[in-house]
Design a protein around this motif. Structure first.
Motif, PDB file in Angstrom:
ATOM      1  N   ASP A 173       0.806  -1.136  -0.259  1.00 34.00           N
ATOM      2  CA  ASP A 173      -0.121   0.010  -0.142  1.00 34.00           C
ATOM      3  C   ASP A 173       0.631   1.098   0.102  1.00 34.00           C
ATOM      4  OD1 ASP A 173      -1.817   1.861   0.368  1.00 34.00           O
ATOM      5  OD2 ASP A 173      -2.532   1.232   2.443  1.00 34.00           O
ATOM      6  N   CYS A 174       1.037   1.799  -1.312  1.00 30.15           N
ATOM      7  CA  CYS A 174       1.963   3.075  -1.386  1.00 30.15           C
ATOM      8  C   CYS A 174       1.047   4.425  -1.159  1.00 30.15           C
ATOM      9  CB  CYS A 174       2.591   3.293  -2.793  1.00 30.15           C
ATOM     10  SG  CYS A 174       3.439   1.585  -3.007  1.00 30.15           S
ATOM     11  N   VAL A 175       1.140   4.970   0.028  1.00 24.44           N
ATOM     12  CA  VAL A 175       0.297   5.889   0.534  1.00 24.44           C
ATOM     13  C   VAL A 175       0.994   7.416  -0.329  1.00 24.44           C
ATOM     14  CG1 VAL A 175      -0.741   7.422   2.418  1.00 24.44           C
ATOM     15  CG2 VAL A 175      -0.114   4.955   2.687  1.00 24.44           C
ATOM     16  N   ILE A 176       0.122   7.754  -1.292  1.00 22.25           N
ATOM     17  CA  ILE A 176       0.579   9.094  -1.776  1.00 22.25           C
ATOM     18  C   ILE A 176      -0.476  10.235  -1.767  1.00 22.25           C
ATOM     19  CG2 ILE A 176       1.936   7.730  -3.503  1.00 22.25           C
ATOM     20  CD1 ILE A 176      -0.177   8.186  -5.723  1.00 22.25           C
ATOM     21  N   SER A 177       0.036  11.359  -2.342  1.00 22.53           N
ATOM     22  CA  SER A 177      -1.061  12.453  -2.043  1.00 22.53           C
ATOM     23  C   SER A 177      -2.243  12.484  -3.102  1.00 22.53           C
ATOM     24  CB  SER A 177      -0.208  13.952  -2.238  1.00 22.53           C
ATOM     25  OG  SER A 177      -0.995  15.020  -2.447  1.00 22.53           O
ATOM     26  N   SER A 178      -3.229  12.919  -2.968  1.00 19.19           N
ATOM     27  CA  SER A 178      -4.467  12.954  -3.680  1.00 19.19           C
ATOM     28  C   SER A 178      -4.263  13.895  -4.753  1.00 19.19           C
ATOM     29  CB  SER A 178      -5.698  12.666  -3.157  1.00 19.19           C
ATOM     30  OG  SER A 178      -5.725  13.803  -2.397  1.00 19.19           O
ATOM     31  N   ASP A 179      -3.146  15.014  -4.539  1.00 19.02           N
ATOM     32  CA  ASP A 179      -2.915  16.019  -5.470  1.00 19.02           C
ATOM     33  C   ASP A 179      -1.884  15.908  -6.422  1.00 19.02           C
ATOM     34  OD1 ASP A 179      -4.719  17.716  -4.125  1.00 19.02           O
ATOM     35  OD2 ASP A 179      -3.401  18.177  -2.416  1.00 19.02           O
ATOM     36  N   ASP A 180      -1.352  14.468  -6.441  1.00 18.97           N
ATOM     37  CA  ASP A 180      -0.441  14.317  -7.362  1.00 18.97           C
ATOM     38  C   ASP A 180      -1.119  14.250  -8.580  1.00 18.97           C
ATOM     39  OD1 ASP A 180       1.690  13.766  -5.815  1.00 18.97           O
ATOM     40  OD2 ASP A 180       1.933  11.458  -6.328  1.00 18.97           O
ATOM     41  N   ARG A 181      -0.358  14.836  -9.696  1.00 15.33           N
ATOM     42  CA  ARG A 181      -0.828  15.102 -11.016  1.00 15.33           C
ATOM     43  C   ARG A 181      -0.007  14.491 -12.082  1.00 15.33           C
ATOM     44  NH1 ARG A 181      -4.906  15.938  -9.036  1.00 15.33           N
ATOM     45  NH2 ARG A 181      -5.421  17.789  -8.140  1.00 15.33           N
ATOM     46  N   VAL A 182      -0.398  14.047 -13.376  1.00 10.44           N
ATOM     47  CA  VAL A 182       0.384  13.523 -14.423  1.00 10.44           C
ATOM     48  C   VAL A 182       0.623  14.630 -15.442  1.00 10.44           C
ATOM     49  CG1 VAL A 182       0.377  11.922 -16.408  1.00 10.44           C
ATOM     50  CG2 VAL A 182      -0.527  11.324 -14.262  1.00 10.44           C
ATOM     51  N   TYR A 183       1.790  15.172 -15.918  1.00 10.32           N
ATOM     52  CA  TYR A 183       1.851  15.986 -16.824  1.00 10.32           C
ATOM     53  C   TYR A 183       3.125  15.238 -17.608  1.00 10.32           C
ATOM     54  CZ  TYR A 183      -0.770  19.601 -14.079  1.00 10.32           C
ATOM     55  OH  TYR A 183      -1.539  20.078 -13.581  1.00 10.32           O
ATOM     56  N   PRO A 184       3.076  15.705 -18.919  1.00  7.43           N
ATOM     57  CA  PRO A 184       2.196  16.587 -19.506  1.00  7.43           C
ATOM     58  C   PRO A 184       0.877  15.965 -20.019  1.00  7.43           C
ATOM     59  CG  PRO A 184       3.885  15.517 -21.217  1.00  7.43           C
ATOM     60  CD  PRO A 184       4.086  15.155 -19.921  1.00  7.43           C
ATOM     61  N   ILE A 185      -0.196  16.862 -20.317  1.00  3.68           N
ATOM     62  CA  ILE A 185      -1.435  16.393 -20.682  1.00  3.68           C
ATOM     63  C   ILE A 185      -1.926  17.249 -21.620  1.00  3.68           C
ATOM     64  CG2 ILE A 185      -2.720  17.713 -18.722  1.00  3.68           C
ATOM     65  CD1 ILE A 185      -4.350  15.397 -18.243  1.00  3.68           C
ATOM     66  N   ILE A 186      -2.686  16.494 -22.580  1.00  6.03           N
ATOM     67  CA  ILE A 186      -3.304  17.071 -23.744  1.00  6.03           C
ATOM     68  C   ILE A 186      -4.980  17.472 -23.380  1.00  6.03           C
ATOM     69  CG2 ILE A 186      -3.889  17.282 -26.054  1.00  6.03           C
ATOM     70  CD1 ILE A 186      -1.308  15.689 -26.670  1.00  6.03           C
ATOM     71  N   PRO A 187      -5.306  18.544 -23.590  1.00  5.88           N
ATOM     72  CA  PRO A 187      -6.872  18.897 -22.841  1.00  5.88           C
ATOM     73  C   PRO A 187      -7.746  17.984 -24.201  1.00  5.88           C
ATOM     74  CG  PRO A 187      -5.623  20.718 -24.033  1.00  5.88           C
ATOM     75  CD  PRO A 187      -4.856  19.945 -23.728  1.00  5.88           C
ATOM     76  N   PRO A 188      -8.852  17.906 -23.752  1.00  8.35           N
ATOM     77  CA  PRO A 188     -10.093  17.187 -24.276  1.00  8.35           C
ATOM     78  C   PRO A 188      -9.980  18.049 -25.726  1.00  8.35           C
ATOM     79  CG  PRO A 188     -11.028  17.913 -22.394  1.00  8.35           C
ATOM     80  CD  PRO A 188      -9.534  18.440 -22.349  1.00  8.35           C
ATOM     81  N   GLY A 189      -9.881  17.555 -27.102  1.00  8.68           N
ATOM     82  CA  GLY A 189     -10.151  18.190 -28.268  1.00  8.68           C
ATOM     83  C   GLY A 189      -9.137  18.909 -28.678  1.00  8.68           C
ATOM     84  N   GLY A 190      -7.753  18.897 -27.887  1.00 14.21           N
ATOM     85  CA  GLY A 190      -6.674  19.534 -28.309  1.00 14.21           C
ATOM     86  C   GLY A 190      -5.577  18.802 -29.203  1.00 14.21           C
ATOM     87  N   THR A 191      -4.550  19.196 -29.364  1.00 12.64           N
ATOM     88  CA  THR A 191      -3.442  18.723 -30.012  1.00 12.64           C
ATOM     89  C   THR A 191      -2.079  18.796 -29.220  1.00 12.64           C
ATOM     90  OG1 THR A 191      -2.532  20.691 -31.232  1.00 12.64           O
ATOM     91  CG2 THR A 191      -4.556  19.345 -32.324  1.00 12.64           C
ATOM     92  N   GLU A 192      -1.088  18.411 -29.716  1.00 12.97           N
ATOM     93  CA  GLU A 192       0.240  18.615 -28.891  1.00 12.97           C
ATOM     94  C   GLU A 192       0.577  19.852 -28.821  1.00 12.97           C
ATOM     95  OE1 GLU A 192       1.579  18.476 -33.173  1.00 12.97           O
ATOM     96  OE2 GLU A 192      -0.062  17.234 -32.046  1.00 12.97           O
ATOM     97  N   LYS A 193      -0.045  21.035 -29.512  1.00 13.34           N
ATOM     98  CA  LYS A 193       0.076  22.284 -29.187  1.00 13.34           C
ATOM     99  C   LYS A 193      -0.468  22.790 -28.238  1.00 13.34           C
ATOM    100  CE  LYS A 193       0.912  23.386 -34.221  1.00 13.34           C
ATOM    101  NZ  LYS A 193       0.353  22.344 -35.064  1.00 13.34           N
ATOM    102  N   ASP A 194      -1.559  22.136 -27.693  1.00 17.97           N
ATOM    103  CA  ASP A 194      -2.239  22.665 -26.486  1.00 17.97           C
ATOM    104  C   ASP A 194      -1.846  21.974 -25.090  1.00 17.97           C
ATOM    105  OD1 ASP A 194      -4.037  24.203 -28.461  1.00 17.97           O
ATOM    106  OD2 ASP A 194      -4.788  22.162 -28.946  1.00 17.97           O
ATOM    107  N   MET A 195      -0.560  21.265 -25.453  1.00 24.13           N
ATOM    108  CA  MET A 195       0.057  20.522 -24.270  1.00 24.13           C
ATOM    109  C   MET A 195       0.063  21.280 -23.014  1.00 24.13           C
ATOM    110  SD  MET A 195       3.219  17.978 -24.048  1.00 24.13           S
ATOM    111  CE  MET A 195       2.499  17.240 -25.788  1.00 24.13           C
ATOM    112  N   ILE A 196      -0.414  20.653 -21.778  1.00 28.85           N
ATOM    113  CA  ILE A 196      -0.245  21.632 -20.323  1.00 28.85           C
ATOM    114  C   ILE A 196       0.892  20.695 -19.853  1.00 28.85           C
ATOM    115  CG2 ILE A 196      -0.953  21.865 -18.238  1.00 28.85           C
ATOM    116  CD1 ILE A 196      -4.114  21.560 -19.735  1.00 28.85           C
ATOM    117  N   LEU A 197       1.928  21.555 -19.424  1.00 27.76           N
ATOM    118  CA  LEU A 197       3.135  21.070 -18.919  1.00 27.76           C
ATOM    119  C   LEU A 197       3.288  20.957 -17.447  1.00 27.76           C
ATOM    120  CD1 LEU A 197       5.832  22.457 -21.457  1.00 27.76           C
ATOM    121  CD2 LEU A 197       4.782  20.215 -21.530  1.00 27.76           C
ATOM    122  N   GLY A 198       2.248  21.708 -16.869  1.00 30.20           N
ATOM    123  CA  GLY A 198       2.174  21.706 -15.224  1.00 30.20           C
ATOM    124  C   GLY A 198       1.372  22.546 -14.564  1.00 30.20           C
ATOM    125  N   ASP A 199       1.289  22.397 -13.288  1.00 30.91           N
ATOM    126  CA  ASP A 199       0.087  23.541 -12.756  1.00 30.91           C
ATOM    127  C   ASP A 199       0.748  24.734 -12.662  1.00 30.91           C
ATOM    128  OD1 ASP A 199      -1.103  21.394 -11.410  1.00 30.91           O
ATOM    129  OD2 ASP A 199      -0.016  21.359  -9.863  1.00 30.91           O
TER     130      ASP A 199
END
Length: 199
Positions: A173-199
């Protein structure tokens, strides 16, 4: 946050378990982080349902991978959401003595969908803040497997070494934060040009 704890766990796992391991994932943030950050060195060592998005796929796949490759270590990297889907297969692993290691990245949310709802749906959280009270260590023991817990203050190497040397089904059981995020992420309907790299 860019999931430093999960990255640290994966890097340390590779260091301890070596190049020969088969790494299996379920579906969610842990899957993306494994694909991005686990330092794979051998081909055909990553077993995942990929874009099919099959939560619950991992445990059965890990058991099958171990039965087919008895000489290679097999580790399932899962999330608490995915692991809940098919954790009953621990009974199969224990009954047939199939020594798979399960690392449950436990953030108490459905992490990937929770992240989408936060970023793209004005934080309207729907059925992703599950916050179940499941004790994965007690659960593993109830099935006859080994159960270990890796808290943020614990030494990653010590806990992983104990899992690797157990030679029986083992859930960590690896207890981690619920605020952890995965980046980069492409928004819905977006392309790699719209990539979000972080908070």
């Amino acid at each position: 946050g860019k999931s430093p704890r999960q990255r640290e766990i994966m890097t340390k796992l590779k260091e301890l378990i070596g190049d020969d391991a088969l790494i299996v994932t379920d579906v969610g943030q842990h899957q993306m982080i494994t694909a991005q950050y686990y330092p794979f060195t051998r081909p055909r060592s990553f077993i995942s349902s990929c874009g099919l998005g099959t939560m619950g796929y991992g445990l059965g796949a890990a058991i099958g991978a171990k039965v087919g490759n008895p000489g290679r270590p097999v580790v399932l990297i899962s999330g608490d959401g995915s692991f809940h889907m098919n954790l009953n297969e621990l009974a199969t692993a224990v009954t047939h003595n199939v020594p798979v290691i399960v690392l449950v990245m436990n953030n108490r949310v459905l992490g990937m969908v929770h992240q989408w709802q936060k970023l793209f749906y004005e934080q309207r959280y729907s059925y992703t803040q599950i916050d179940r009270a499941t004790d994965f260590v007690a659960l593993a023991k109830a099935f006859g497997a080994q159960g270990l817990r890796l808290c943020p203050e614990d030494n990653i190497e010590e806990v992983l070494k104990a899992a690797i040397s157990s030679f029986r089904p083992c859930v960590v059981d690896c207890v981690i934060s619920s605020d952890d995020r995965v980046y980069p992420i492409i928004p819905p309907g977006g392309t790699e040009k719209d990539m979000i790299l972080g908070d």
